[in-house]
Design a protein around this motif. Structure first.
Motif, PDB file in Angstrom:
ATOM      1  N   LYS A  85       0.840  -1.193   0.000  1.00  0.00           N
ATOM      2  CA  LYS A  85       0.000   0.000   0.000  1.00  0.00           C
ATOM      3  C   LYS A  85       0.879   1.248   0.000  1.00  0.00           C
ATOM      4  CE  LYS A  85      -4.058  -2.021   2.255  1.00  0.00           C
ATOM      5  NZ  LYS A  85      -5.027  -1.894   3.368  1.00  0.00           N
ATOM      6  N   VAL A  86       0.844   1.971  -1.109  1.00  0.00           N
ATOM      7  CA  VAL A  86       1.671   3.169  -1.281  1.00  0.00           C
ATOM      8  C   VAL A  86       0.753   4.377  -1.389  1.00  0.00           C
ATOM      9  CG1 VAL A  86       3.386   4.311  -2.707  1.00  0.00           C
ATOM     10  CG2 VAL A  86       3.463   1.837  -2.435  1.00  0.00           C
ATOM     11  N   SER A  87       0.943   5.327  -0.508  1.00  0.00           N
ATOM     12  CA  SER A  87       0.113   6.525  -0.505  1.00  0.00           C
ATOM     13  C   SER A  87       0.760   7.626  -1.337  1.00  0.00           C
ATOM     14  CB  SER A  87      -0.086   7.022   0.928  1.00  0.00           C
ATOM     15  OG  SER A  87       1.165   7.398   1.504  1.00  0.00           O
ATOM     16  N   ASN A  88       0.008   8.687  -1.543  1.00  0.00           N
ATOM     17  CA  ASN A  88       0.536   9.850  -2.258  1.00  0.00           C
ATOM     18  C   ASN A  88       1.700  10.484  -1.493  1.00  0.00           C
ATOM     19  OD1 ASN A  88       0.123  12.179  -4.343  1.00  0.00           O
ATOM     20  ND2 ASN A  88       0.020  13.198  -2.355  1.00  0.00           N
ATOM     21  N   ARG A  89       1.608  10.478  -0.166  1.00  0.00           N
ATOM     22  CA  ARG A  89       2.678  11.063   0.651  1.00  0.00           C
ATOM     23  C   ARG A  89       3.989  10.284   0.493  1.00  0.00           C
ATOM     24  NH1 ARG A  89       1.001  14.788   4.427  1.00  0.00           N
ATOM     25  NH2 ARG A  89      -1.260  15.009   4.653  1.00  0.00           N
ATOM     26  N   ALA A  90       3.886   8.958   0.362  1.00  0.00           N
ATOM     27  CA  ALA A  90       5.090   8.153   0.180  1.00  0.00           C
ATOM     28  C   ALA A  90       5.758   8.465  -1.161  1.00  0.00           C
ATOM     29  CB  ALA A  90       4.748   6.665   0.276  1.00  0.00           C
ATOM     30  N   LEU A  91       4.952   8.580  -2.211  1.00  0.00           N
ATOM     31  CA  LEU A  91       5.505   8.938  -3.518  1.00  0.00           C
ATOM     32  C   LEU A  91       6.098  10.341  -3.489  1.00  0.00           C
ATOM     33  CD1 LEU A  91       2.686   7.515  -5.829  1.00  0.00           C
ATOM     34  CD2 LEU A  91       5.039   6.690  -5.703  1.00  0.00           C
ATOM     35  N   PHE A  92       5.419  11.259  -2.804  1.00  0.00           N
ATOM     36  CA  PHE A  92       5.931  12.632  -2.689  1.00  0.00           C
ATOM     37  C   PHE A  92       7.277  12.659  -1.977  1.00  0.00           C
ATOM     38  CE2 PHE A  92       6.247  16.397   0.081  1.00  0.00           C
ATOM     39  CZ  PHE A  92       6.371  17.390  -0.886  1.00  0.00           C
ATOM     40  N   PHE A  93       7.394  11.899  -0.897  1.00  0.00           N
ATOM     41  CA  PHE A  93       8.658  11.865  -0.162  1.00  0.00           C
ATOM     42  C   PHE A  93       9.783  11.279  -1.022  1.00  0.00           C
ATOM     43  CE2 PHE A  93      11.634   9.573   2.657  1.00  0.00           C
ATOM     44  CZ  PHE A  93      12.116  10.652   3.396  1.00  0.00           C
ATOM     45  N   ALA A  94       9.463  10.232  -1.800  1.00  0.00           N
ATOM     46  CA  ALA A  94      10.476   9.615  -2.658  1.00  0.00           C
ATOM     47  C   ALA A  94      10.985  10.610  -3.699  1.00  0.00           C
ATOM     48  CB  ALA A  94       9.896   8.376  -3.336  1.00  0.00           C
ATOM     49  N   LEU A  95      10.067  11.343  -4.329  1.00  0.00           N
ATOM     50  CA  LEU A  95      10.480  12.338  -5.324  1.00  0.00           C
ATOM     51  C   LEU A  95      11.211  13.508  -4.661  1.00  0.00           C
ATOM     52  CD1 LEU A  95       7.349  12.389  -7.653  1.00  0.00           C
ATOM     53  CD2 LEU A  95       9.647  11.604  -8.233  1.00  0.00           C
ATOM     54  N   LEU A  96      10.827  13.827  -3.439  1.00  0.00           N
ATOM     55  CA  LEU A  96      11.512  14.909  -2.714  1.00  0.00           C
ATOM     56  C   LEU A  96      12.962  14.524  -2.433  1.00  0.00           C
ATOM     57  CD1 LEU A  96      10.881  17.691  -1.518  1.00  0.00           C
ATOM     58  CD2 LEU A  96      10.392  16.566   0.651  1.00  0.00           C
ATOM     59  N   VAL A  97      13.199  13.256  -2.082  1.00  0.00           N
ATOM     60  CA  VAL A  97      14.577  12.786  -1.873  1.00  0.00           C
ATOM     61  C   VAL A  97      15.362  12.866  -3.178  1.00  0.00           C
ATOM     62  CG1 VAL A  97      15.976  10.764  -1.307  1.00  0.00           C
ATOM     63  CG2 VAL A  97      13.986  11.326   0.091  1.00  0.00           C
ATOM     64  N   ASP A  98      14.731  12.491  -4.287  1.00  0.00           N
ATOM     65  CA  ASP A  98      15.415  12.568  -5.582  1.00  0.00           C
ATOM     66  C   ASP A  98      15.797  14.006  -5.914  1.00  0.00           C
ATOM     67  OD1 ASP A  98      15.187   9.855  -5.946  1.00  0.00           O
ATOM     68  OD2 ASP A  98      13.298   9.988  -7.037  1.00  0.00           O
ATOM     69  N   VAL A  99      14.908  14.950  -5.629  1.00  0.00           N
ATOM     70  CA  VAL A  99      15.220  16.374  -5.865  1.00  0.00           C
ATOM     71  C   VAL A  99      16.381  16.808  -4.984  1.00  0.00           C
ATOM     72  CG1 VAL A  99      14.329  18.725  -5.613  1.00  0.00           C
ATOM     73  CG2 VAL A  99      12.896  16.953  -6.650  1.00  0.00           C
ATOM     74  N   ALA A 100      16.383  16.369  -3.714  1.00  0.00           N
ATOM     75  CA  ALA A 100      17.465  16.747  -2.795  1.00  0.00           C
ATOM     76  C   ALA A 100      18.806  16.185  -3.260  1.00  0.00           C
ATOM     77  CB  ALA A 100      17.134  16.257  -1.385  1.00  0.00           C
ATOM     78  N   ILE A 101      18.824  14.914  -3.707  1.00  0.00           N
ATOM     79  CA  ILE A 101      20.068  14.301  -4.181  1.00  0.00           C
ATOM     80  C   ILE A 101      20.568  15.017  -5.430  1.00  0.00           C
ATOM     81  CG2 ILE A 101      21.050  12.207  -5.183  1.00  0.00           C
ATOM     82  CD1 ILE A 101      20.692  12.011  -2.184  1.00  0.00           C
ATOM     83  N   LEU A 102      19.650  15.328  -6.354  1.00  0.00           N
ATOM     84  CA  LEU A 102      20.049  16.044  -7.569  1.00  0.00           C
ATOM     85  C   LEU A 102      20.609  17.421  -7.229  1.00  0.00           C
ATOM     86  CD1 LEU A 102      20.139  16.275 -10.660  1.00  0.00           C
ATOM     87  CD2 LEU A 102      17.760  17.092 -10.588  1.00  0.00           C
ATOM     88  N   THR A 103      19.978  18.104  -6.280  1.00  0.00           N
ATOM     89  CA  THR A 103      20.449  19.428  -5.866  1.00  0.00           C
ATOM     90  C   THR A 103      21.848  19.337  -5.263  1.00  0.00           C
ATOM     91  OG1 THR A 103      18.170  20.129  -5.430  1.00  0.00           O
ATOM     92  CG2 THR A 103      19.934  21.438  -4.432  1.00  0.00           C
ATOM     93  N   ALA A 104      22.088  18.345  -4.426  1.00  0.00           N
ATOM     94  CA  ALA A 104      23.401  18.180  -3.804  1.00  0.00           C
ATOM     95  C   ALA A 104      24.481  17.918  -4.854  1.00  0.00           C
ATOM     96  CB  ALA A 104      23.351  17.045  -2.786  1.00  0.00           C
ATOM     97  N   GLN A 105      24.201  17.057  -5.811  1.00  0.00           N
ATOM     98  CA  GLN A 105      25.190  16.752  -6.853  1.00  0.00           C
ATOM     99  C   GLN A 105      25.453  17.961  -7.738  1.00  0.00           C
ATOM    100  OE1 GLN A 105      26.911  14.383  -6.219  1.00  0.00           O
ATOM    101  NE2 GLN A 105      26.128  12.350  -6.742  1.00  0.00           N
ATOM    102  N   LEU A 106      24.401  18.712  -8.063  1.00  0.00           N
ATOM    103  CA  LEU A 106      24.595  19.916  -8.882  1.00  0.00           C
ATOM    104  C   LEU A 106      25.356  20.988  -8.108  1.00  0.00           C
ATOM    105  CD1 LEU A 106      21.109  20.142 -10.635  1.00  0.00           C
ATOM    106  CD2 LEU A 106      23.304  19.558 -11.690  1.00  0.00           C
TER     107      LEU A 106
END
Length: 436
Positions: A85-106
């Motif tokens: 069971k995956v909620s919208n909040r779980a997907l949002f958090f996953a994409l938020l982590v991806d944005v944070a990792i991309l920001t750190a690398q850039l």
């Protein structure tokens, strides 16, 4: 009919939430796969830039960020492998982590001067497809703030300048690679994600259709119960009148009239039995009005009742069940089978066959007739209400009732026309729904 009236809107909402969660789980797995591609892509890019082009990067810091991404993806894989069971909040958090990792690398590789800055678009588009509206706009706002911050603060990226004083050639190459990467990943993953969403929409539409049909059946049951109560008094009155007529000399001295009266009393008793069954089964849970018996005993009694109450000329009953099984049957199941037999009898008064067999843990009931068969439109819409060739108002509810009863028990109904004329209706019921 099988249970107390339930709130079908709540059932649909529950099913919708389940299907939504199932689609979210599949999409989360797609994100995990995409993240592994990002890991390998970052490793290859850092190795190429440092080793191939000789550009200095803070490799240790970037490797640390990469290790955080790997650890997060492993944790995500372990968690969502067990939990579905995956909620919208779980997907949002996953994409938020991806944005944070991309920001750190850039940040560690030039900020906005890095041609891979356009990978933010990938995150924004994925959020637009996967998330609710508020979550998508929040990802857009966070990505915009990260982009603004990188324009002010970042580790400098020194690229060899072009001899003509224009944009560095490596930057142009990086932009082309970034575009191709964005386009390829979007087409590949959005196609798969779109497929998940289409499957979810089909399942939701099917669930709503089933809920509407079951709610219609409940209303039919309430109407039938009310009609049974209303018909009880006139039937009792008719029974008393027929009893009085039998004792009158005008009737008792006439054998033909006595025979007619006896037939009328038998048919009247059949009506009263049917009404009693309706009152017994309407609004009661399965098991409260059920009868403990065996398959063979139930079938034998059903066939005997059918032969004595219907004007069938030739009725062939073939029971292929060798090992009898204790089961629970109620009036709704008996009426369901009789509905199929009645429809076949109306189409083929001269010949009718009932074959019962067992295939592993499935009870197979086959009704065959030699009538005109089904119209193609009825076969295509089997189980929908008011699909009939009889031309009478309200006709077409028999097979509708049969399909919904069988489906509620986890079974299936298959209808087809015979090549040599007639029709076949095959009912498959899981024994687990009938056994004690």
């Amino acid at each position: 009919m099988f249970g107390k009236t339930e709130n079908y809107r709540d059932i649909v909402a529950s099913i919708a939430e389940e299907y939504e969660s199932s689609a979210g789980h599949k999409n989360m797995l797609q994100l995990i796969h995409l993240r592994w591609l990002a890991v390998f892509g970052q490793i290859a890019t850092i190795a190429l830039v440092v080793g191939g082009f000789g550009i200095r990067l803070p490799v240790l810091s970037m490797a640390f960020v990469l290790a955080v991404l790997i650890a997060f993806n492993i944790a995500s894989h372990l968690r969502w492998h067990e939990e579905t069971k995956v909620s919208n909040r779980a997907l949002f958090f996953a994409l938020l982590v991806d944005v944070a990792i991309l920001t750190a690398q850039l940040y560690l590789s030039g900020g906005t001067s890095n041609p891979f800055i356009f990978l933010y678009l990938l995150q924004v588009i994925l959020s637009a497809v996967l998330l609710e509206v508020w979550s998508t706009w929040l990802i857009v706002a966070i990505s915009g703030l990260c982009l603004l911050g990188l324009s002010k603060f970042s580790h400098p990226l020194l690229l060899p300048s072009d001899n003509n004083g224009g944009m560095p050639e490596l930057y142009i190459d990086g932009m082309i690679i970034c575009f191709l990467l964005n386009a390829g990943l979007l087409v590949f993953f959005l196609t798969r994600i779109s497929g998940n969403l289409k499957v979810r929409d089909v399942q939701l539409a099917d669930a709503r259709q089933r809920s509407t049909e079951e709610e219609h059946i409940v209303k039919m049951g309430l109407l039938a119960s009310g009609a049974a109560h209303e018909l009880g008094t006139p039937l009792a009155t008719m029974s008393v009148i027929l009893g009085d007529w039998r004792r009158m000399p005008e009737f008792s001295n006439n054998p033909d009239l006595i025979e007619d009266l006896s037939e009328m009393q038998r048919q009247l008793q059949r009506c009263k039995t049917t009404l009693s069954s309706i009152l017994l089964s309407a609004g009661e849970a399965r098991g409260e009005s059920s009868v403990k018996t065996t398959i063979n005993t139930f079938l034998k009694q059903l066939v005997e009742d059918f032969r004595t109450t219907r004007p069938v000329q030739t009725f062939i009953f073939e029971n292929q069940i060798q090992q009898d099984v204790p089961v629970v049957f109620d009036s709704a199941l008996k009426q369901m089978i009789c509905n199929v037999l009645d429809n076949a009898l109306e189409a083929s008064p001269a010949w009718l066959a009932l074959t019962v067999s067992r295939d592993a843990d499935v009870l197979v009931i086959v009704v065959t007739d030699t009538g005109p068969g089904f119209l193609p439109s009825i076969l295509e819409n089997l189980g929908q209400a008011y699909q009939s060739t009889k031309g009478r108002p309200g006709s077409g509810l028999g097979i509708y009732f049969v399909v919904n009863v069988v489906r509620k028990l986890g079974g299936s109904v298959i209808a087809r026309n015979r090549q040599d004329g007639g029709a076949v209706v095959k009912i498959e019921l899981p024994l687990s729904a009938l056994m004690l």
